[in-house]
Design a protein around this motif. Structure first.
Motif, mmCIF file in Angstrom:
data_model
loop_
_atom_site.group_PDB
_atom_site.id
_atom_site.type_symbol
_atom_site.label_atom_id
_atom_site.label_comp_id
_atom_site.label_asym_id
_atom_site.label_seq_id
_atom_site.Cartn_x
_atom_site.Cartn_y
_atom_site.Cartn_z
ATOM 1 N N CYS A 55 1.979 1.708 -3.416
ATOM 2 C CA CYS A 55 0.852 2.177 -4.215
ATOM 3 C C CYS A 55 0.621 3.678 -3.999
ATOM 4 C CB CYS A 55 -0.393 1.382 -3.849
ATOM 5 S SG CYS A 55 -1.786 1.645 -4.966
ATOM 6 N N ASP A 56 0.784 4.129 -2.748
ATOM 7 C CA ASP A 56 0.534 5.540 -2.441
ATOM 8 C C ASP A 56 1.678 6.437 -2.921
ATOM 9 O OD1 ASP A 56 -1.832 4.849 -1.260
ATOM 10 O OD2 ASP A 56 -1.015 4.799 0.787
ATOM 11 N N GLY A 57 2.920 5.945 -2.797
ATOM 12 C CA GLY A 57 4.054 6.834 -3.066
ATOM 13 C C GLY A 57 4.762 6.623 -4.385
ATOM 14 N N GLN A 58 4.630 5.470 -4.980
ATOM 15 C CA GLN A 58 5.409 5.162 -6.175
ATOM 16 C C GLN A 58 4.533 4.850 -7.388
ATOM 17 O OE1 GLN A 58 8.738 5.375 -5.972
ATOM 18 N NE2 GLN A 58 8.589 5.872 -3.776
ATOM 19 N N LEU A 59 3.242 5.076 -7.282
ATOM 20 C CA LEU A 59 2.329 4.665 -8.345
ATOM 21 C C LEU A 59 2.663 5.356 -9.674
ATOM 22 C CD1 LEU A 59 -0.079 2.735 -8.544
ATOM 23 C CD2 LEU A 59 -1.593 4.692 -8.224
ATOM 24 N N GLN A 60 3.089 6.648 -9.606
ATOM 25 C CA GLN A 60 3.352 7.392 -10.828
ATOM 26 C C GLN A 60 4.574 6.864 -11.580
ATOM 27 O OE1 GLN A 60 3.546 8.500 -7.789
ATOM 28 N NE2 GLN A 60 5.550 9.467 -7.438
ATOM 29 N N GLN A 85 -1.537 -4.072 -7.534
ATOM 30 C CA GLN A 85 -2.899 -4.232 -7.029
ATOM 31 C C GLN A 85 -3.196 -5.707 -6.753
ATOM 32 O OE1 GLN A 85 -4.987 -1.636 -6.191
ATOM 33 N NE2 GLN A 85 -6.022 -3.357 -5.180
ATOM 34 N N ARG A 102 0.835 -1.206 0.000
ATOM 35 C CA ARG A 102 0.000 0.000 0.000
ATOM 36 C C ARG A 102 0.876 1.265 0.000
ATOM 37 N NH1 ARG A 102 -5.262 -1.057 0.586
ATOM 38 N NH2 ARG A 102 -5.869 -3.077 1.473
ATOM 39 N N MET A 103 2.006 1.214 0.703
ATOM 40 C CA MET A 103 2.923 2.360 0.686
ATOM 41 C C MET A 103 3.475 2.590 -0.718
ATOM 42 S SD MET A 103 4.953 1.658 4.281
ATOM 43 C CE MET A 103 6.246 2.830 3.888
#
Length: 378
Positions: A177-182, A193, A174-175
């Motif tokens: 996903c929140d910080g490295q998704l871009q 996911q 989740r971290m």
């Protein structure tokens, strides 16, 4: 009778000894007979030899035949007595005699001696076999109990100890996903996911295992319980969670039982939740909770008109992790109905189900001490 039964005759009356010998030879009794004319002689023989059966007079010149019992081991003993006293017979049987015979002046009691010996041996063998079976059963039961305890503790340890690393994996995912998704391309996002979804699923499975473990040794608190109210609460929670669903909820009022309220709340929440889930692909649905009396027994049912399942697999429905539908169609852990079965068994009841594919399912259960309060039944 088997050939050559090793028989010890303890008799100090010479006439009785001779009558026995004559009849044994004349009738060709299958006895390898040894005569002892006193308690002392019998004790010496019993110390040096084994006998299949002992026939002893109750009253001897140097004591009472019952004094031999501690030396006989498992050999059956038949007591003979000239007194014919019921008191003597009762005393002999209480002391451990297998049978007794009353002597008569004509020595006719000897005519039934072979049959009495046969009965005594058969009775002794039956007792021995029963004791052996009981020992084996107790040993196997203890072994099974140990194995079950070890398996239960193992399952608990696995479920409990795995939750921490699984939750760490989920948190890290989740971290990311929140910080490295871009920084990820669509394929990377999809994989991340999938990792989060798998972690969530694993956490739900472990939680289900722990819940199942907690049900193993639970001790129900039996009180008067309003099952209709518990079912209504479960239905209300489901309806509030999905207010857009068109579901006709029918709960028979006034159903009460002697049960554990918390356990039955869990069981009904599971059953109502399953009915809600498996009707989710229908535009409208009907879910019922009711009861009827059959052969003096109250049978409760949670019924729906949803996806149903192949009735050929109904027996597997209440086993852990057994699922009737693919998880991508109806999500779940496959533990809920296994928990229901344990709860119902804790109440001395039974649970079963039937269904028709796309024609709905019905889950029935009984409780050991229940009463149907509603007027009439369905």
């Amino acid at each position: 009778l088997p050939i050559s039964i090793r028989l010890l005759l303890v008799e100090d009356d010479r006439v009785d000894q001779m009558a026995f010998s004559r009849m044994a030879q004349g009738e060709r009794w299958p006895f390898d007979a040894t005569l002892a004319g006193s308690l002392a002689e019998a004790r010496t023989l019993l110390a040096s030899r084994e006998f299949d059966v002992v026939v002893t007079d109750y009253l001897l010149g140097d004591g009472v035949g019952l004094d031999l019992f501690p030396l006989l081991g498992s050999a059956p003993v038949i007591v003979t007595t000239a007194s014919g006293s019921e008191e003597v017979a009762v005393l002999a049987m209480k002391s451990g005699a297998t049978d007794y015979l009353v002597k008569d002046p004509q020595r006719n009691y000897l005519k039934v001696l072979p049959l009495t010996v046969q009965r005594a041996l058969e009775r002794c063998r039956a007792v021995f076999e029963r004791e052996r079976l009981m020992r084996d059963l107790t040993a196997r039961s203890d072994e099974l109990s140990r194995a079950n305890r070890e398996l239960t503790l193992f399952s608990y340890a696995v479920a409990h100890d795995l939750r921490a690393p699984v939750r760490s994996i989920r948190a890290i995912a989740r971290m990311l996903c929140d910080g490295q998704l871009q920084r990820l391309d669509p394929a990377g996002v999809k994989l991340l996911q999938a990792l989060i979804d798998s972690g969530d699923k694993m956490d739900r499975l472990l939680e289900g295992l722990l819940a199942l473990y907690r049900l193993v040794n639970v001790k129900p608190n039996f009180v008067d319980v309003d099952l209709s109210a518990l079912a209504a609460e479960a239905a209300q929670a489901l309806a509030e969670a999905e207010p857009g669903r068109q579901v006709d909820l029918r709960i028979q009022p006034g159903l009460r039982a002697v049960a554990d309220p918390m356990l039955m709340a869990d069981a009904l929440a599971n059953l109502m939740g399953n009915a809600w889930k498996f009707t989710s692909r229908h535009a409208s649905a009907r879910i019922e909770f009711g009861a009827s009396v059959s052969d003096g027994e109250t049978v409760y049912v949670v019924r729906d008109d949803g996806a149903g399942f192949d009735p050929a697999h109904a027996a597997q429905l209440f086993e852990p992790f057994k699922r009737m539908h693919p998880s991508d169609r109806f999500p779940g852990t496959g533990i809920g109905l296994a928990s229901v079965r344990r709860i119902i068994e804790h109440h001395g009841g039974r649970v079963w189900a039937d269904a028709v594919v796309e024609g709905g399912a019905s889950v029935y259960f009984t409780l050991a001490a229940t009463s149907l309060q509603a007027a009439g039944g369905r």
